[in-house]
Design a protein around this motif. Structure first.
Motif, PDB file in Angstrom:
ATOM      1  N   PRO A 294      11.232   3.812  -0.205  1.00  0.00           N
ATOM      2  CA  PRO A 294      10.665   4.442   0.990  1.00  0.00           C
ATOM      3  C   PRO A 294      10.208   5.885   0.789  1.00  0.00           C
ATOM      4  O   PRO A 294       9.177   6.293   1.320  1.00  0.00           O
ATOM      5  CB  PRO A 294      11.804   4.376   2.014  1.00  0.00           C
ATOM      6  N   GLU A 295      10.951   6.666  -0.002  1.00  0.00           N
ATOM      7  CA  GLU A 295      10.582   8.059  -0.221  1.00  0.00           C
ATOM      8  C   GLU A 295       9.288   8.163  -1.023  1.00  0.00           C
ATOM      9  O   GLU A 295       8.407   8.977  -0.710  1.00  0.00           O
ATOM     10  CB  GLU A 295      11.716   8.823  -0.938  1.00  0.00           C
ATOM     11  N   GLU A 296       9.167   7.343  -2.064  1.00  0.00           N
ATOM     12  CA  GLU A 296       7.961   7.352  -2.896  1.00  0.00           C
ATOM     13  C   GLU A 296       6.752   6.863  -2.092  1.00  0.00           C
ATOM     14  O   GLU A 296       5.657   7.436  -2.190  1.00  0.00           O
ATOM     15  CB  GLU A 296       8.165   6.461  -4.127  1.00  0.00           C
ATOM     16  N   ILE A 297       6.961   5.835  -1.283  1.00  0.00           N
ATOM     17  CA  ILE A 297       5.887   5.320  -0.431  1.00  0.00           C
ATOM     18  C   ILE A 297       5.394   6.417   0.509  1.00  0.00           C
ATOM     19  O   ILE A 297       4.196   6.661   0.626  1.00  0.00           O
ATOM     20  CB  ILE A 297       6.359   4.083   0.364  1.00  0.00           C
ATOM     21  N   GLN A 298       6.320   7.101   1.169  1.00  0.00           N
ATOM     22  CA  GLN A 298       5.946   8.154   2.121  1.00  0.00           C
ATOM     23  C   GLN A 298       5.233   9.305   1.427  1.00  0.00           C
ATOM     24  O   GLN A 298       4.228   9.815   1.925  1.00  0.00           O
ATOM     25  CB  GLN A 298       7.184   8.656   2.872  1.00  0.00           C
ATOM     26  N   LYS A 299       5.738   9.701   0.264  1.00  0.00           N
ATOM     27  CA  LYS A 299       5.140  10.810  -0.479  1.00  0.00           C
ATOM     28  C   LYS A 299       3.706  10.473  -0.872  1.00  0.00           C
ATOM     29  O   LYS A 299       2.782  11.271  -0.660  1.00  0.00           O
ATOM     30  CB  LYS A 299       5.982  11.090  -1.728  1.00  0.00           C
ATOM     31  N   ASN A 300       3.495   9.293  -1.425  1.00  0.00           N
ATOM     32  CA  ASN A 300       2.157   8.896  -1.842  1.00  0.00           C
ATOM     33  C   ASN A 300       1.237   8.702  -0.642  1.00  0.00           C
ATOM     34  O   ASN A 300       0.060   9.067  -0.688  1.00  0.00           O
ATOM     35  CB  ASN A 300       2.213   7.624  -2.692  1.00  0.00           C
TER      36      ASN A 300
ATOM     37  N   GLU B 218       1.450   0.486   6.414  1.00  0.00           N
ATOM     38  CA  GLU B 218       1.969  -0.452   7.419  1.00  0.00           C
ATOM     39  C   GLU B 218       2.523  -1.705   6.754  1.00  0.00           C
ATOM     40  O   GLU B 218       3.582  -2.205   7.135  1.00  0.00           O
ATOM     41  CB  GLU B 218       0.864  -0.851   8.402  1.00  0.00           C
ATOM     42  N   ARG B 219       1.813  -2.211   5.736  1.00  0.00           N
ATOM     43  CA  ARG B 219       2.255  -3.437   5.060  1.00  0.00           C
ATOM     44  C   ARG B 219       3.560  -3.201   4.314  1.00  0.00           C
ATOM     45  O   ARG B 219       4.473  -4.036   4.365  1.00  0.00           O
ATOM     46  CB  ARG B 219       1.149  -3.912   4.101  1.00  0.00           C
ATOM     47  N   LEU B 220       3.676  -2.088   3.643  1.00  0.00           N
ATOM     48  CA  LEU B 220       4.909  -1.795   2.907  1.00  0.00           C
ATOM     49  C   LEU B 220       6.069  -1.526   3.863  1.00  0.00           C
ATOM     50  O   LEU B 220       7.200  -1.954   3.600  1.00  0.00           O
ATOM     51  CB  LEU B 220       4.701  -0.624   1.948  1.00  0.00           C
ATOM     52  N   ASP B 221       5.794  -0.861   4.974  1.00  0.00           N
ATOM     53  CA  ASP B 221       6.843  -0.641   5.976  1.00  0.00           C
ATOM     54  C   ASP B 221       7.342  -1.975   6.532  1.00  0.00           C
ATOM     55  O   ASP B 221       8.541  -2.155   6.746  1.00  0.00           O
ATOM     56  CB  ASP B 221       6.333   0.230   7.123  1.00  0.00           C
ATOM     57  N   GLU B 222       6.425  -2.903   6.764  1.00  0.00           N
ATOM     58  CA  GLU B 222       6.808  -4.216   7.270  1.00  0.00           C
ATOM     59  C   GLU B 222       7.648  -4.966   6.234  1.00  0.00           C
ATOM     60  O   GLU B 222       8.636  -5.610   6.570  1.00  0.00           O
ATOM     61  CB  GLU B 222       5.558  -5.031   7.629  1.00  0.00           C
ATOM     62  N   GLU B 223       7.289  -4.864   4.974  1.00  0.00           N
ATOM     63  CA  GLU B 223       8.065  -5.515   3.911  1.00  0.00           C
ATOM     64  C   GLU B 223       9.469  -4.925   3.836  1.00  0.00           C
ATOM     65  O   GLU B 223      10.448  -5.649   3.682  1.00  0.00           O
ATOM     66  CB  GLU B 223       7.353  -5.372   2.570  1.00  0.00           C
ATOM     67  N   LEU B 224       9.584  -3.612   3.976  1.00  0.00           N
ATOM     68  CA  LEU B 224      10.901  -2.968   3.984  1.00  0.00           C
ATOM     69  C   LEU B 224      11.728  -3.446   5.181  1.00  0.00           C
ATOM     70  O   LEU B 224      12.927  -3.688   5.055  1.00  0.00           O
ATOM     71  CB  LEU B 224      10.757  -1.442   4.018  1.00  0.00           C
ATOM     72  N   ARG B 225      11.068  -3.611   6.331  1.00  0.00           N
ATOM     73  CA  ARG B 225      11.757  -4.099   7.527  1.00  0.00           C
ATOM     74  C   ARG B 225      12.248  -5.535   7.314  1.00  0.00           C
ATOM     75  O   ARG B 225      13.386  -5.863   7.643  1.00  0.00           O
ATOM     76  CB  ARG B 225      10.816  -4.044   8.739  1.00  0.00           C
TER      77      ARG B 225
END
Length: 88
Positions: free
Chosen positions: A33-39, A66-73
Motif C-alpha cells: 500500500p505504501e509503494e502504491i500510494q507513493k507511485n 482504484e484497481r489496486l485498492d480494490e484488490e487490497l480490499r
C-alpha cells in the motif's frame, strides 16, 4: 486460490483494468500500500494538465490506483474470512 479469482476478475470488469495492467501503470510488483500510494502521488502530479501533463494518462493512473485498492480490499476480506473460519 480458486475462490479469489472470481472476485478479482469481477473487480477487473467493474473498474475496466486488469490487476497486471494496474501494477504496470503504477510500476509496482507487489501489493504494498505504501509503494502504491507513493507511485500514485508522483504519477498523478507529473501528469497534471496544468503542468503540461496528459489528462488521459492521469485518468489511467487513477483507474490503476482504484484497481489496486480494490484488490487490497479483496485480500483483506479474504484474510478475515480465513481467520474467522480458523476460529470456528
Amino acid at each position: 486460490g480458486l475462490s479469489e479469482r472470481p472476485k478479482s476478475a469481477a473487480a477487473s470488469r467493474i473498474i475496466g483494468i486488469s490487476l497486471q495492467e494496474a501494477q504496470q501503470i503504477l510500476n509496482v510488483s507487489n501489493l504494498n500500500p505504501e509503494e502504491i500510494q507513493k507511485n500514485y502521488d508522483h504519477l498523478f502530479k507529473v501528469n497534471d494538465k496544468s503542468v503540461g501533463g496528459s489528462f488521459y494518462l492521469q485518468s489511467k493512473v487513477v483507474r490503476a490506483k482504484e484497481r489496486l485498492d480494490e484488490e487490497l480490499r479483496i485480500q483483506a476480506k479474504d484474510e478475515k474470512e480465513k481467520e474467522w473460519k480458523a476460529e470456528t
